[in-house]
Scaffold this motif. Structure first.
Motif, PDB file in Angstrom:
ATOM      1  N   LEU A  44      -0.276  34.484 -41.140  1.00 44.57           N
ATOM      2  CA  LEU A  44       0.767  34.627 -42.158  1.00 44.57           C
ATOM      3  C   LEU A  44       1.560  35.910 -41.963  1.00 44.57           C
ATOM      4  N   ALA A  45       0.884  36.976 -41.614  1.00 47.19           N
ATOM      5  CA  ALA A  45       1.576  38.247 -41.408  1.00 47.19           C
ATOM      6  C   ALA A  45       2.480  38.187 -40.183  1.00 47.19           C
ATOM      7  N   ALA A  46       2.060  37.470 -39.162  1.00 44.52           N
ATOM      8  CA  ALA A  46       2.839  37.394 -37.927  1.00 44.52           C
ATOM      9  C   ALA A  46       4.098  36.545 -38.100  1.00 44.52           C
ATOM     10  N   ASP A  47       3.998  35.410 -38.818  1.00 47.51           N
ATOM     11  CA  ASP A  47       5.152  34.514 -38.955  1.00 47.51           C
ATOM     12  C   ASP A  47       5.003  33.721 -40.250  1.00 47.51           C
ATOM     13  N   TYR A  48       5.295  34.356 -41.370  1.00 45.58           N
ATOM     14  CA  TYR A  48       5.079  33.767 -42.696  1.00 45.58           C
ATOM     15  C   TYR A  48       5.871  32.475 -42.879  1.00 45.58           C
ATOM     16  N   ASP A  49       7.146  32.502 -42.555  1.00 40.62           N
ATOM     17  CA  ASP A  49       8.019  31.354 -42.813  1.00 40.62           C
ATOM     18  C   ASP A  49       7.576  30.091 -42.079  1.00 40.62           C
ATOM     19  N   ARG A  50       6.904  30.243 -40.972  1.00 39.63           N
ATOM     20  CA  ARG A  50       6.444  29.094 -40.185  1.00 39.63           C
ATOM     21  C   ARG A  50       5.433  28.242 -40.953  1.00 39.63           C
ATOM     22  N   TYR A  51       4.678  28.861 -41.840  1.00 39.37           N
ATOM     23  CA  TYR A  51       3.595  28.164 -42.526  1.00 39.37           C
ATOM     24  C   TYR A  51       3.927  27.766 -43.967  1.00 39.37           C
ATOM     25  N   VAL A  52       5.124  28.055 -44.460  1.00 41.86           N
ATOM     26  CA  VAL A  52       5.514  27.673 -45.823  1.00 41.86           C
ATOM     27  C   VAL A  52       5.432  26.148 -45.950  1.00 41.86           C
ATOM     28  N   GLY A  53       4.744  25.691 -46.985  1.00 44.76           N
ATOM     29  CA  GLY A  53       4.564  24.264 -47.212  1.00 44.76           C
ATOM     30  C   GLY A  53       3.303  23.694 -46.576  1.00 44.76           C
ATOM     31  N   GLU A  54       2.591  24.491 -45.799  1.00 50.43           N
ATOM     32  CA  GLU A  54       1.371  24.033 -45.139  1.00 50.43           C
ATOM     33  C   GLU A  54       0.133  24.547 -45.875  1.00 50.43           C
ATOM     34  N   THR A  63      -6.152  42.255 -57.074  1.00 49.80           N
ATOM     35  CA  THR A  63      -5.527  43.505 -57.515  1.00 49.80           C
ATOM     36  C   THR A  63      -4.928  43.380 -58.905  1.00 49.80           C
ATOM     37  N   LYS A  64      -4.681  42.143 -59.343  1.00 53.55           N
ATOM     38  CA  LYS A  64      -4.093  41.905 -60.657  1.00 53.55           C
ATOM     39  C   LYS A  64      -4.564  40.536 -61.127  1.00 53.55           C
ATOM     40  N   THR A  65      -4.765  40.384 -62.449  1.00 53.64           N
ATOM     41  CA  THR A  65      -5.294  39.126 -62.951  1.00 53.64           C
ATOM     42  C   THR A  65      -4.271  38.266 -63.682  1.00 53.64           C
ATOM     43  N   GLU A  66      -3.179  38.788 -64.144  1.00 55.49           N
ATOM     44  CA  GLU A  66      -2.143  38.010 -64.831  1.00 55.49           C
ATOM     45  C   GLU A  66      -0.781  38.344 -64.274  1.00 55.49           C
ATOM     46  N   PRO A  67      -0.208  37.590 -63.396  1.00 54.44           N
ATOM     47  CA  PRO A  67      -0.772  36.492 -62.632  1.00 54.44           C
ATOM     48  C   PRO A  67      -1.757  37.042 -61.593  1.00 54.44           C
ATOM     49  N   VAL A  68      -2.563  36.159 -61.040  1.00 54.02           N
ATOM     50  CA  VAL A  68      -3.567  36.584 -60.066  1.00 54.02           C
ATOM     51  C   VAL A  68      -2.863  36.984 -58.775  1.00 54.02           C
ATOM     52  N   LYS A  69      -3.122  38.224 -58.351  1.00 52.11           N
ATOM     53  CA  LYS A  69      -2.583  38.722 -57.083  1.00 52.11           C
ATOM     54  C   LYS A  69      -3.738  39.238 -56.260  1.00 52.11           C
ATOM     55  N   ILE A  70      -3.707  38.925 -54.972  1.00 53.97           N
ATOM     56  CA  ILE A  70      -4.746  39.410 -54.074  1.00 53.97           C
ATOM     57  C   ILE A  70      -4.107  40.186 -52.931  1.00 53.97           C
ATOM     58  N   ALA A  71      -4.821  41.190 -52.470  1.00 53.12           N
ATOM     59  CA  ALA A  71      -4.387  41.976 -51.314  1.00 53.12           C
ATOM     60  C   ALA A  71      -5.212  41.503 -50.122  1.00 53.12           C
ATOM     61  N   VAL A  72      -4.522  40.990 -49.111  1.00 52.03           N
ATOM     62  CA  VAL A  72      -5.208  40.513 -47.909  1.00 52.03           C
ATOM     63  C   VAL A  72      -4.828  41.399 -46.734  1.00 52.03           C
ATOM     64  N   GLY A  73      -5.823  41.852 -46.020  1.00 50.44           N
ATOM     65  CA  GLY A  73      -5.582  42.686 -44.846  1.00 50.44           C
ATOM     66  C   GLY A  73      -5.335  41.818 -43.628  1.00 50.44           C
ATOM     67  N   GLU A  81       2.254  44.900 -29.041  1.00 59.76           N
ATOM     68  CA  GLU A  81       2.279  45.857 -30.140  1.00 59.76           C
ATOM     69  C   GLU A  81       1.233  45.457 -31.169  1.00 59.76           C
ATOM     70  N   TYR A  82       0.486  46.425 -31.636  1.00 62.19           N
ATOM     71  CA  TYR A  82      -0.553  46.202 -32.632  1.00 62.19           C
ATOM     72  C   TYR A  82       0.051  46.356 -34.024  1.00 62.19           C
ATOM     73  N   HIS A  83      -0.239  45.384 -34.900  1.00 61.41           N
ATOM     74  CA  HIS A  83       0.248  45.417 -36.274  1.00 61.41           C
ATOM     75  C   HIS A  83      -0.940  45.282 -37.221  1.00 61.41           C
ATOM     76  N   SER A  84      -0.946  46.082 -38.267  1.00 62.45           N
ATOM     77  CA  SER A  84      -1.985  45.955 -39.294  1.00 62.45           C
ATOM     78  C   SER A  84      -1.400  46.390 -40.622  1.00 62.45           C
ATOM     79  N   GLY A  85      -1.994  45.893 -41.672  1.00 59.95           N
ATOM     80  CA  GLY A  85      -1.510  46.247 -43.000  1.00 59.95           C
ATOM     81  C   GLY A  85      -2.107  45.337 -44.051  1.00 59.95           C
ATOM     82  N   THR A  86      -1.412  45.237 -45.167  1.00 58.08           N
ATOM     83  CA  THR A  86      -1.875  44.444 -46.295  1.00 58.08           C
ATOM     84  C   THR A  86      -0.727  43.620 -46.856  1.00 58.08           C
ATOM     85  N   LEU A  87      -0.989  42.359 -47.107  1.00 54.67           N
ATOM     86  CA  LEU A  87      -0.039  41.486 -47.799  1.00 54.67           C
ATOM     87  C   LEU A  87      -0.521  41.311 -49.236  1.00 54.67           C
TER      88      LEU A  87
END
Length: 182
Positions: A44-54, A63-73, A81-87
């Motif tokens: 998802l981090a590499a190419d988010y738009d490619r997977y929309v609808g899948e 990280t938050k409960t209303e609405p539910v939000k999650i932080a994914v590394g 190139e190396y990429h890392s972070g949080t969505l």
């Protein structure tokens, strides 16, 4: 072949090479939803738009409960190139009560604007990870203790040999203390 030092070293090097090849080979495998391998955080981090609808499967920390939000590394390499972070992903239709700090695994349909409509979710209380690490550490120490008490390393042949007289854990500990103090 395994009766000599050279043979053992060659066998160990061969097994490590196979392990490395499998690690690299399986690390470059792409998601295969038909086989139950859904796109996850890195894809998802590499190419988010490619997977929309899948269908996707991600695991993150709430990280938050209303609405539910999650932080994914994520971690991936693209064009050397190396990429890392949080969505931060908003999860809709979570059927379980969640609390901040818990781990949440979500399977669902990826939507635009970093949202997932959950079809199934599993929450893991933060305490479960602590218990898992504690039990693993105790099991590892117990196994190491059994290895030290029942086996010895023969430096001449580089072989693990059974001890003639099994050591008791207390004897082993006291012997090491005596060696250090005296």
């Amino acid at each position: 072949m395994l009766h000599s030092r050279v043979g053992r070293v060659a066998a160990i090097c061969g097994l490590l090479a196979v392990l490395f090849a499998l690690m690299v080979g399986l690390g470059t495998a792409t998601p295969a939803p038909k086989m139950g391998d859904y796109p996850a955080e890195d894809a998802l981090a590499a190419d988010y738009d490619r997977y929309v609808g899948e269908s996707v499967q991600v695991t993150g920390t709430v990280t938050k409960t209303e609405p539910v939000k999650i932080a994914v590394g994520y971690e991936y390499t693209a064009n050397s190139e190396y990429h890392s972070g949080t969505l931060t992903i908003t999860v809709r239709n979570v059927d379980k009560a969640v609390a901040e700090g818990e781990s949440l695994q979500v399977y669902g349909t990826l939507g635009p604007d970093q949202t997932i409509t959950a079809e199934n979710s599993v929450r893991v209380p933060a305490m479960n990870y602590t218990a898992m690490y504690l039990v693993s550490a105790i099991a590892g120490l117990w196994t190491l203790g059994r290895l030290i008490c029942g086996w010895r390393l023969d430096w001449q042949t580089w072989a693990l040999c059974r001890r003639e007289h099994r050591l008791r854990p207390i004897q082993t500990g006291l012997g090491k203390i005596r060696e250090v103090l005296f």
